[in-house]
Scaffold this active site. Structure first.
Site, PDB file in Angstrom:
ATOM      1  N   LYS A 121       5.415   3.598  91.622  1.00  0.00           N
ATOM      2  CA  LYS A 121       6.566   3.597  90.740  1.00  0.00           C
ATOM      3  C   LYS A 121       6.200   4.025  89.312  1.00  0.00           C
ATOM      4  O   LYS A 121       6.835   4.914  88.735  1.00  0.00           O
ATOM      5  CB  LYS A 121       7.161   2.190  90.716  1.00  0.00           C
ATOM      6  N   THR A 122       5.176   3.407  88.771  1.00  0.00           N
ATOM      7  CA  THR A 122       4.815   3.710  87.389  1.00  0.00           C
ATOM      8  C   THR A 122       4.329   5.146  87.256  1.00  0.00           C
ATOM      9  O   THR A 122       4.586   5.820  86.258  1.00  0.00           O
ATOM     10  CB  THR A 122       3.734   2.735  86.896  1.00  0.00           C
ATOM     11  N   ASP A 136      13.205   1.034  83.964  1.00  0.00           N
ATOM     12  CA  ASP A 136      12.229   0.464  84.881  1.00  0.00           C
ATOM     13  C   ASP A 136      12.805  -0.824  85.473  1.00  0.00           C
ATOM     14  O   ASP A 136      13.595  -1.508  84.827  1.00  0.00           O
ATOM     15  CB  ASP A 136      10.960   0.160  84.072  1.00  0.00           C
ATOM     16  N   GLU A 137      12.414  -1.171  86.676  1.00  0.00           N
ATOM     17  CA  GLU A 137      12.834  -2.439  87.305  1.00  0.00           C
ATOM     18  C   GLU A 137      14.351  -2.629  87.245  1.00  0.00           C
ATOM     19  O   GLU A 137      14.841  -3.695  86.859  1.00  0.00           O
ATOM     20  CB  GLU A 137      12.157  -3.633  86.615  1.00  0.00           C
ATOM     21  N   GLN A 195      12.761  -6.369  95.809  1.00  0.00           N
ATOM     22  CA  GLN A 195      11.915  -7.157  94.913  1.00  0.00           C
ATOM     23  C   GLN A 195      12.720  -7.791  93.791  1.00  0.00           C
ATOM     24  O   GLN A 195      12.166  -8.140  92.744  1.00  0.00           O
ATOM     25  CB  GLN A 195      10.794  -6.293  94.343  1.00  0.00           C
ATOM     26  N   ARG A 199       1.635  -8.005  97.912  1.00  0.00           N
ATOM     27  CA  ARG A 199       0.612  -7.958  96.863  1.00  0.00           C
ATOM     28  C   ARG A 199      -0.768  -7.696  97.468  1.00  0.00           C
ATOM     29  O   ARG A 199      -1.719  -7.386  96.775  1.00  0.00           O
ATOM     30  CB  ARG A 199       0.521  -9.282  96.074  1.00  0.00           C
TER      31      ARG A 199
END
Length: 800
Positions: free
Chosen positions: A70-71, A258-259, A289, A635
């Site tokens: 994503k980043t 973002d998010e 998420q 994770r």
DNA sequence: TCCGCACAATTTTTT
DNA sequence: ATTGTGCGGA
């Protein structure tokens, strides 16, 4: 990661350029050779990621699953916008939720395109960006540009005053509760006049909205805003001042978020207003998420994006670069039980690796022991402690692990907990500095006027505030007036005189001394450090250290004013992250992070999913809890190890607990279930097979508890819930399961047997003291002093 | 004004 | 169990 540095000059041109003609025509790589064919970051992207980066125009929703880069997409997109010349740095609005995320985005963008990234003025959090806009136009919303941003503590104190002024009972109607209501309203962009009646009735019989309005009025008088206001005031600025809105709509040619799954209603409106003109809104997020519903996040925002922004391009990032197939399969299967989701299929090219491990233990202590042993083994196999993490649902679960790690001398770090700037001593110090900065900071004055004790008690302060409010002057001014009269006597008078004189003294010194020296002087002369030194509380040593650290960090700024300005919004000085240690943190705090080895303990009904969440929000909360489980699993890079206990001490009381329903939702083929009776792999009816493996551990024997013995965990949980309603509960009504004389004892001994010997004096939470009369495995017969002979399970008893 | 005791609450957390 | 909060007495 990013092998490419910022030497654009080296980029080769290629006729297979991915750019369109118009893009190529516009390409102006900021003074460097135009029309770079393949930008270096592009080589690093897969097909979908590339699409997400290259679709610059129109609304774009990038659904980025866990570990899908994503980043990388966000930063590449920023780079792309800048280097192709589609936008100047100041024409891009890029918003995140945390300062950390903003910082990371800036740094990684700079790694791609060099210092150009520094020009990204509008890369920041929703709040910091709003604050920038608001300072620019403060007068238009009835504020001065120098407005103060209140933190939660100040906010509560202000609310307390408001509630008091209405003559309400503080005990019944707490400021804290009102604060949470107001926060909720602000999250939904509700101004006092828009609060629905039923909502207003949640507080003081309908006074909710009125108190909210009073609070807002007080804020304006004090020239303050709270965090919610930063967004709300900006929205109302935009709504009421078309020219201002237009100015920003025109400026922000491209918007990146973002998010996005974490945005609340206010943030959604904010974005929608700003994106109106160019409509180049790109949001990145993962509905699976979304774990912050409880603080106002609306999953609906992301679910509805296509509807809200017609013609949106949707890009699904599904290739996962983090976890093994087994882990992904387990997580994917689990999350597929959720109804409200857009749906994604994560895949990976990684080799299979180990299955997700699910283990049942006798109690929380055994669980901590097992995990600690696993970590030791990991370490012996040549890996580092820091590659492992323990992810818990609630922070009280951390203690068991800390204790165990301490005992075995396993280095660990607890992530989260009270933040540096939220510690009382830091805020006290800040209050002093704020007051020295401006004498009319009443909230700061109230906070420290009697810290350390100066003999100025509540009564004096009350009288002072009443008079000040009546006269419409700041507290310090009124204090001076009062001292000129005979109103105050004795201790209060001496103390206040001294305090006011000190303030004047420090204000003079502020002009001569460097601010760090001034800070030290204030802390010393006020008696604050002496107060801590005299404090016998063991924590006071670390408090003194914190103050030293504070002064040190002030040194990073040129002036006191610059420092204070900074900390109001950017309150996340990272504490030193040093050394190799196992990390212990909450599932929430783990979002966005990853480790080779991840432990997920405490998968028990009522713990995870959290009973409280379910009680409050029902199915909606269940889905969010499940997303939390999904976040936890995803994770892990190499190994995910879930565990649950049969008995757990919660708030000092022993309770027998059932395996989490999430365990039953894991797919058979990707999970290994293990108990100390052996090693199980499921072929058919996995839940049953798995359950039977745990049976001896997790089923406390006794009436009613055998009912669902043959059935999966969830059915038993339901049975237990039903029982509870009838008042027959292991968790609450009794101090633990009682073994009836007649009951067939199915459970065999758990981890350590025969902990107790005949004649030992013990204590039981429910029955009190007694002597051990008979031992049969984990089953004890106790002669209680008060309630006679009873049979109990050993884990519900401790040595007296 | 301050100290100590009884009592209740007790998920998650950023700005 | 632990921790914070509110009230009553010194």
């Amino acid at each position: 990661m990013f092998a490419y540095r910022s030497n654009l000059a080296n980029h080769t041109m290629s006729s297979e350029s991915p750019l369109t003609i118009s893009q190529r025509a516009m390409a102006q790589p900021l003074g460097l050779s135009a029309v770079a064919g393949e930008f270096p970051w592009m080589l690093d992207l897969n097909e979908r990621q590339r699409q997400a980066v290259e679709t610059l125009d129109g609304p774009v929703l990038v659904l980025s699953g866990a570990g899908t880069g994503k980043t990388k997409v966000l930063t590449s997109r920023l780079a792309q916008l800048l280097v192709t010349g589609r936008a100047k740095p100041w024409e891009i609005l890029a918003v995140t939720f945390t300062n950390k995320a903003a910082r990371e985005m800036r740094e990684r963008t700079q790694r791609l395109i060099g210092p150009v990234g520094e020009g990204l003025r509008w890369l920041g959090t929703f709040h910091s960006t709003s604050a920038m806009i608001l300072r620019q136009h403060a007068e238009l919303v009835g504020l001065k540009p120098s407005f103060t941003i209140l933190d939660t503590d100040d906010q509560i104190r202000l609310l307390k005053q408001v509630i008091e002024s209405e003559g309400l009972d503080q005990k019944r109607w707490t400021p804290r509760f009102l604060a949470s209501l107001i926060e909720g309203w602000k999250n939904r962009a509700l101004t006092p006049d828009k609060v629905p009646t039923d909502q207003a009735f949640l507080f003081a019989n309908g006074k909710g909205a009125k108190l909210y309005a009073l609070y807002q009025a007080r804020l304006k008088i004090l020239n303050c805003v709270d965090f919610g206001d930063l967004l709300l005031e900006t929205i109302s600025l935009f709504l009421n001042q078309a020219d201002v809105l237009n100015q920003y709509q025109t400026r922000f040619k491209f918007i990146l978020v973002d998010e996005y799954q974490d945005t609340n209603v206010a943030q959604y409106l904010w974005l929608r207003l700003l994106a109106q003109q160019h409509k180049n809104l790109c949001v990145v997020g993962d509905d699976d998420q979304s774990i912050y519903g409880w603080r106002g996040a609306e999953v609906d925002n992301i679910l509805r994006f296509e509807h809200d922004f017609p013609g949106a391009t949707i890009v699904r990032l599904e290739r996962n670069y983090r976890s093994t197939p087994h882990i992904l399969a387990a997580a994917s299967h689990l999350i597929s039980s959720n109804k409200n989701r857009l749906g994604k299929t994560l895949w990976t090219k990684m080799p299979d690796g180990e299955r997700v491990l699910v283990r049942g233990l006798w109690d929380g202590e055994a669980e901590a022991r097992l995990i600690a042993d696993d970590i030791e083994q990991w370490r012996r196999s040549g890996r580092r402690y820091g590659e492992g993490a323990v992810l818990v649902r609630a922070s009280w679960q951390m203690r068991a692990f800390e204790e165990r790690f301490l005992m075995l001398q396993i280095p660990y770090r607890v992530i989260g907990g009270p933040r540096f700037f939220e510690r009382a001593e830091i805020r006290d110090a800040h209050a002093y500095f704020r007051l020295v900065r401006s004498l009319d900071d009443d909230l700061a004055f109230e906070r420290i006027v009697n810290v350390p004790k100066r003999g100025i008690g509540d009564t004096s302060v009350q009288r002072l505030s009443a008079a000040a409010r009546l006269a419409g002057v700041p507290l310090v001014t009124m204090a001076k007036d009062l001292l000129g009269s005979d109103e105050l006597k004795g201790q209060a008078r001496t103390g206040l005189t001294r305090f006011i004189n000190q303030l004047e003294h420090w204000r003079k010194k502020a002009l001569e001394l460097p601010h760090t020296e001034l800070a030290e002087m204030i802390l010393d002369e006020s008696g604050y450090t002496d107060m801590l030194k005299a404090d016998k509380n063991p924590q006071s040593v670390s408090r003194l250290d914190n103050l030293k650290e504070l002064v040190r960090s002030m040194g990073l700024f040129d002036t006191l004013a610059a420092y204070l300005e900074h900390i109001e919004l950017v309150m996340d000085l990272d504490r030193a992250e040093a050394g190799d240690g196992v990390q212990i943190l909450t599932l929430h705090a783990a979002k966005g992070l990853e480790w080779p080895l991840v432990f997920l303990p405490g998968w028990e009904e009522e713990v995870f999913p959290s009973k409280r969440a379910l009680d409050e929000k029902g199915d909606k909360a269940l889905e969010e809890e499940r997303r939390l489980a999904y976040v936890g699993l995803t994770r892990a890079r190499e190994s995910a190890r879930i565990s649950f206990a049969a008995n757990r001490q919660i708030y000092g009381r022993w309770a027998s607990v059932l395996p989490s329903r999430f365990i039953d939702e894991l797919p058979d083929g990707h999970v290994d279930a293990v108990s100390d009776t052996g090693y199980f792999t499921q072929a058919i009816g996995a839940a049953e097979a798995r359950f039977n493996a745990y049976g001896p551990l997790s089923t406390p024997p006794g009436d009613g508890f055998n009912a669902g013995y043959e059935s999966p965990g969830w059915k038993r949980a339901q049975a237990a819930h039903a029982l509870k309603k009838g008042g027959l509960t292991a968790a609450k009504g009794f101090g633990g399961p009682i073994v009836d004389g007649e009951a067939k004892l199915v459970a065999k001994t758990g981890a350590g047997d025969a902990k107790y010997k005949l004649g030992q004096r013990i204590f039981h939470d429910k029955f009190g003291y007694g002597l051990v009369a008979h031992v049969e495995g984990s089953k004890l017969t106790i002669a209680f002093e008060k309630s006679g002979e009873k049979k109990v399970i050993d884990s519900f008893v401790r040595l007296a």
